[in-house]
Design a protein around this motif. Structure first.
Motif, PDB file in Angstrom:
ATOM      1  N   ILE A  26      35.450  48.900  19.481  1.00 23.88           N
ATOM      2  CA  ILE A  26      34.204  49.315  18.818  1.00 23.88           C
ATOM      3  C   ILE A  26      34.388  50.677  18.147  1.00 23.88           C
ATOM      4  CG2 ILE A  26      31.815  50.035  19.215  1.00 23.88           C
ATOM      5  CD1 ILE A  26      31.692  47.877  21.430  1.00 23.88           C
ATOM      6  N   TYR A  27      34.968  51.612  18.874  1.00 28.78           N
ATOM      7  CA  TYR A  27      35.174  52.941  18.287  1.00 28.78           C
ATOM      8  C   TYR A  27      36.141  52.868  17.106  1.00 28.78           C
ATOM      9  CZ  TYR A  27      32.313  55.872  21.208  1.00 28.78           C
ATOM     10  OH  TYR A  27      31.213  56.473  21.770  1.00 28.78           O
ATOM     11  N   GLY A  28      37.224  52.134  17.253  1.00 30.71           N
ATOM     12  CA  GLY A  28      38.198  52.087  16.183  1.00 30.71           C
ATOM     13  C   GLY A  28      37.679  51.432  14.922  1.00 30.71           C
ATOM     14  N   ALA A  85      39.896  64.377  20.599  1.00 35.63           N
ATOM     15  CA  ALA A  85      40.910  64.779  19.615  1.00 35.63           C
ATOM     16  C   ALA A  85      42.302  64.354  20.033  1.00 35.63           C
ATOM     17  CB  ALA A  85      40.855  66.301  19.420  1.00 35.63           C
ATOM     18  N   SER A  86      42.570  64.315  21.343  1.00 31.02           N
ATOM     19  CA  SER A  86      43.908  63.949  21.815  1.00 31.02           C
ATOM     20  C   SER A  86      44.236  62.489  21.554  1.00 31.02           C
ATOM     21  CB  SER A  86      44.036  64.240  23.318  1.00 31.02           C
ATOM     22  OG  SER A  86      43.136  63.429  24.068  1.00 31.02           O
ATOM     23  N   ALA A  87      43.209  61.639  21.332  1.00 29.57           N
ATOM     24  CA  ALA A  87      43.429  60.217  21.090  1.00 29.57           C
ATOM     25  C   ALA A  87      43.475  59.872  19.610  1.00 29.57           C
ATOM     26  CB  ALA A  87      42.335  59.397  21.775  1.00 29.57           C
ATOM     27  N   ARG A  88      43.243  60.848  18.744  1.00 28.49           N
ATOM     28  CA  ARG A  88      43.094  60.563  17.316  1.00 28.49           C
ATOM     29  C   ARG A  88      44.351  59.972  16.695  1.00 28.49           C
ATOM     30  NH1 ARG A  88      38.622  60.847  13.624  1.00 28.49           N
ATOM     31  NH2 ARG A  88      39.542  59.709  11.901  1.00 28.49           N
ATOM     32  N   GLN A  93      47.042  55.559  13.923  1.00 26.24           N
ATOM     33  CA  GLN A  93      48.192  54.668  13.781  1.00 26.24           C
ATOM     34  C   GLN A  93      47.749  53.212  13.841  1.00 26.24           C
ATOM     35  OE1 GLN A  93      50.931  54.195  17.119  1.00 26.24           O
ATOM     36  NE2 GLN A  93      52.667  54.337  15.706  1.00 26.24           N
ATOM     37  N   ALA A  94      46.864  52.886  14.784  1.00 26.41           N
ATOM     38  CA  ALA A  94      46.373  51.514  14.898  1.00 26.41           C
ATOM     39  C   ALA A  94      45.607  51.107  13.652  1.00 26.41           C
ATOM     40  CB  ALA A  94      45.486  51.378  16.136  1.00 26.41           C
ATOM     41  N   ALA A  95      44.783  52.017  13.114  1.00 23.64           N
ATOM     42  CA  ALA A  95      44.023  51.710  11.902  1.00 23.64           C
ATOM     43  C   ALA A  95      44.955  51.459  10.728  1.00 23.64           C
ATOM     44  CB  ALA A  95      43.061  52.853  11.587  1.00 23.64           C
ATOM     45  N   GLY A  96      46.028  52.246  10.623  1.00 26.94           N
ATOM     46  CA  GLY A  96      46.983  52.034   9.544  1.00 26.94           C
ATOM     47  C   GLY A  96      47.621  50.663   9.601  1.00 26.94           C
ATOM     48  N   LEU A  97      47.951  50.204  10.807  1.00 27.17           N
ATOM     49  CA  LEU A  97      48.559  48.882  10.953  1.00 27.17           C
ATOM     50  C   LEU A  97      47.549  47.769  10.675  1.00 27.17           C
ATOM     51  CD1 LEU A  97      50.717  49.399  14.176  1.00 27.17           C
ATOM     52  CD2 LEU A  97      51.527  49.261  11.823  1.00 27.17           C
ATOM     53  N   TYR A 209      43.236  40.455  17.243  1.00 27.46           N
ATOM     54  CA  TYR A 209      44.383  40.688  16.362  1.00 27.46           C
ATOM     55  C   TYR A 209      45.097  41.989  16.723  1.00 27.46           C
ATOM     56  CZ  TYR A 209      47.086  40.997  12.043  1.00 27.46           C
ATOM     57  OH  TYR A 209      48.117  41.093  11.134  1.00 27.46           O
ATOM     58  N   ARG A 210      44.329  43.014  17.020  1.00 23.78           N
ATOM     59  CA  ARG A 210      44.917  44.304  17.407  1.00 23.78           C
ATOM     60  C   ARG A 210      45.808  44.165  18.634  1.00 23.78           C
ATOM     61  NH1 ARG A 210      42.427  47.394  21.285  1.00 23.78           N
ATOM     62  NH2 ARG A 210      43.125  49.556  21.499  1.00 23.78           N
ATOM     63  N   HIS A 211      45.375  43.355  19.606  1.00 23.93           N
ATOM     64  CA  HIS A 211      46.128  43.188  20.850  1.00 23.93           C
ATOM     65  C   HIS A 211      47.535  42.659  20.573  1.00 23.93           C
ATOM     66  CE1 HIS A 211      46.968  42.357  25.053  1.00 23.93           C
ATOM     67  NE2 HIS A 211      47.275  41.117  24.737  1.00 23.93           N
TER      68      HIS A 211
END
Length: 279
Positions: A26-28, A85-88, A93-97, A209-211
């Motif tokens: 949800i956040y991503g 911020a530490s998870a950004r 990277q996941a969003a780019g893929l 799909y992300r998984h």
């Protein structure tokens, strides 16, 4: 007998959702490109539609805060959570893929990493050649900590390199995505989903799909086995994502709230995700 009248409930049941992992989705997909902050009430409502109750949501959020993926704040009587911020970097990277253009590989990285275990190497999508030696397609990635990286051109038979990964599990994952979501694409053609169902369908699509995608080394075509389903799954993901987005964005603007009120239907960041990638 399957309940054909509620494809969202069917998908959620089949995917056996983990609350924390679904909240990350949800956040991503919804929150990060719209400022990064979400009211807890909205999070509870979204999760309820896929069978995750309020108690599970609150427990999962607490664990994500402890893991430094989310950060909470109170405004009046309401609680809000933002991406820590530490998870950004991991989210970006996941969003780019997921949403970006594919970066073609230029040869291979052969990595000598004495401090890297085979398990951690697999988590980083590296192929294990034996001992302390790993391999991956060269897309300009930084070397793992303490590792020495050599750059190699394609061998005469790149298909032989596939042996260093377990592609069978990925193939099965992509086939499951096609099996589960192709009927949804057909049902959209036959009838219109509500705005609420569209946003949930899109979240479930991204989640599934992300998984699989985040475990895929994305080998070049010449190194893939015959009948590879990853490309068909990618095409289905893009078609469905684009098709679901107009209705999903209406629901986001109408029912999802951040610290400044309703989230916008679109932002520059969310529009960038609708660009057709080159595969």
């Amino acid at each position: 007998m399957r309940n054909e009248s509620d494809p969202i409930a069917d998908l959620a049941r089949d995917l056996r959702l983990n609350a924390a992992a679904f909240i990350v989705t949800i956040y991503g997909d919804v929150v990060v490109p719209r400022g990064g902050v979400l009211w807890t009430g909205t999070l509870i409502d979204l999760c309820a539609r896929v069978g995750i109750n309020e108690s599970l949501v609150r427990t999962a959020v607490s664990r994500l805060v402890a893991a430094r993926q989310l950060q909470g704040e109170r405004i009046g009587r309401r609680s809000y959570y933002r991406l820590d911020a530490s998870a950004r970097a991991a989210f970006d990277q996941a969003a780019g893929l997921l949403y970006g253009h594919d970066v073609p590989a230029r040869g291979w990285q052969v990595i000598h990493a004495p401090e890297l275990s085979p398990e951690e190497g697999r988590r980083q999508r590296l192929g294990h050649m034996g001992g302390s030696v790993f391999i991956r397609p060269d897309r300009g990635q930084a070397a793992p900590s303490g590792a020495l990286t050599l750059h190699a051109v394609d061998p005469d038979d790149p298909a032989g390199l596939a042996q260093f990964w377990d592609l069978s599990a990925l193939q099965a994952g992509y086939e499951e995505i096609i099996e589960r979501f192709a009927p949804l694409e057909r049902s959209i053609s036959a009838r219109t989903l509500s705005d609420a169902d569209a946003v949930m369908a899109r979240l479930l699509l991204v989640h599934a799909y992300r998984h699989v995608l985040l475990r895929d080394p994305r080998l070049p075509q010449a190194a893939l086995p015959p009948g590879w389903s990853g490309h068909d799954a990618r095409d289905l993901f893009r078609r469905l994502y684009l098709r679901l987005t107009p209705a999903a964005e209406r629901h986001i603007a109408a029912r999802c709230e951040g610290e400044e009120g309703a989230l916008p239907a679109q932002t520059v960041a969310s529009r960038d995700r609708l660009l057709e990638p080159t595969i």
